[in-house]
Design an enzyme around this catalytic site. Structure first.
Site, PDB file in Angstrom:
ATOM      1  N   ASP A   1       0.890  -1.547  -0.579  1.00 29.80           N
ATOM      2  CA  ASP A   1       0.296  -0.250   0.244  1.00 29.80           C
ATOM      3  C   ASP A   1       0.949   0.854   0.235  1.00 29.80           C
ATOM      4  O   ASP A   1       2.446   0.978   0.031  1.00 29.80           O
ATOM      5  CB  ASP A   1      -0.187  -0.144   1.267  1.00 29.80           C
TER       6      ASP A   1
ATOM      7  N   ASP B   1      -0.303   4.604   1.261  1.00 32.06           N
ATOM      8  CA  ASP B   1      -0.504   5.951   1.391  1.00 32.06           C
ATOM      9  C   ASP B   1      -0.779   5.545   3.152  1.00 32.06           C
ATOM     10  O   ASP B   1      -1.460   4.552   3.728  1.00 32.06           O
ATOM     11  CB  ASP B   1      -2.205   6.703   1.759  1.00 32.06           C
TER      12      ASP B   1
ATOM     13  N   LYS C   1      -8.858  -3.916  -4.138  1.00 31.27           N
ATOM     14  CA  LYS C   1      -7.538  -4.931  -3.906  1.00 31.27           C
ATOM     15  C   LYS C   1      -7.003  -5.992  -4.522  1.00 31.27           C
ATOM     16  O   LYS C   1      -6.646  -6.516  -4.770  1.00 31.27           O
ATOM     17  CB  LYS C   1      -6.524  -4.010  -3.074  1.00 31.27           C
TER      18      LYS C   1
ATOM     19  N   ASP D   1      -1.157  -0.613   6.086  1.00 34.70           N
ATOM     20  CA  ASP D   1      -1.231   0.396   7.391  1.00 34.70           C
ATOM     21  C   ASP D   1      -3.417   0.330   8.115  1.00 34.70           C
ATOM     22  O   ASP D   1      -2.974   0.924   8.897  1.00 34.70           O
ATOM     23  CB  ASP D   1      -1.198   1.996   7.557  1.00 34.70           C
TER      24      ASP D   1
END
Length: 263
Positions: free
Chosen positions: A17, A19, A169, A192
């Protein structure tokens, strides 16, 4: 706990990922701020965009109205702009304001996979053009991102398909693994956010990076490695831009309301 070692030489790919996993803060926000500094995006638009993105991140909601709000905020500022012009600006803005926001710890995890000869892909809700630039700058293998529709080289303000978020995803990675012939049990994934549990649960080697509270709890319960590169873990958001302070306060209020409703 922190397990920074990359698994020994094994087949399979690694999925990251972006961000708050690879980069401090929201990559698309930094891009939007870069556009605003170049007078291509007004401060009012930037604040509205920041609010939409923060509400989406803090609530972590899969509800259609929240996903649609995030989608509209992400597309509003590109509609009518030339694709090539914005890609060139992406390159410039990355160098100016985003390169120094890459987490050194996550970069080391990425490099461990690259050194072992494993493909490394970004999987992110951020626009695929921006994801591809991050990929190129870091020397990664590929990038999956949200695809904005364009006609005759101009963005329409609509999407091709859905926002690449949550379960989307996992669907995209499963399709890519099938195409490339990767055994998902031998693949790794890093995120995260508890919103990415469908992706993390899909692979044999899931990792939590700078995790939110729900993901940290889930990772500890299931014995997943946890990597935390933040200096102040108690902060609501690490590196939240100053312009988002009001939006964060509002999002905290929304969270409180949500907790009261579910309490």
């Amino acid at each position: 706990m922190s397990h920074d070692a990359v698994p020994p030489n094994t087949p399979g790919a690694a999925f990251f990922d972006v961000d708050n996993t690879l980069m401090r803060g929201a990559s698309i926000y930094h891009f939007a701020r870069g556009l605003a500094s170049r007078d291509l995006f007004t401060t009012r638009d930037l604040m509205r965009f920041a609010w939409g993105q923060t509400v989406f991140r803090v609530t972590g909601s899969e509800q259609p109205e929240h996903i649609n709000a995030a989608r509209e905020a992400a597309l509003a500022f590109v509609a009518g702009h030339d694709v090539n012009d914005l890609v060139a600006l992406c390159e410039e803005i990355y160098d100016d304001t985003m390169a120094d926001r890459i987490w050194e710890g996550t970069r080391a995890l990425v490099q461990g996979h690259l050194d072992a000869g494993r493909p490394v892909w970004l999987v992110t809700a951020t626009p695929v053009e921006l994801a591809q630039i991050i990929r190129r700058k870091l020397g990664l293998t590929g990038a999956l991102g949200t695809e904005a529709e364009s006609i005759d080289g101009v963005y329409t303000g609509r999407l091709n398909g859905d926002l690449l978020h949550g379960s989307a995803k996992a669907v995209a990675v499963r399709s890519l693994a099938r195409k490339e012939g990767w055994d998902l049990a031998e693949c790794s994934a890093y995120s995260d956010s508890s919103n990415d549990l469908p992706l993390l649960s899909l692979v044999g080697r899931p990792h939590a990076v700078n995790p939110d509270t729900d993901l940290r709890r889930y990772a500890r319960t299931h014995g997943w490695p946890v990597h935390d590169f933040r200096r102040h873990r108690a902060a609501l958001k690490v590196g939240v831009p100053a312009a988002m302070a009001g939006a964060v306060a509002g999002a905290v209020a929304l969270r409180a309301v949500r907790q009261r409703r579910t309490g």
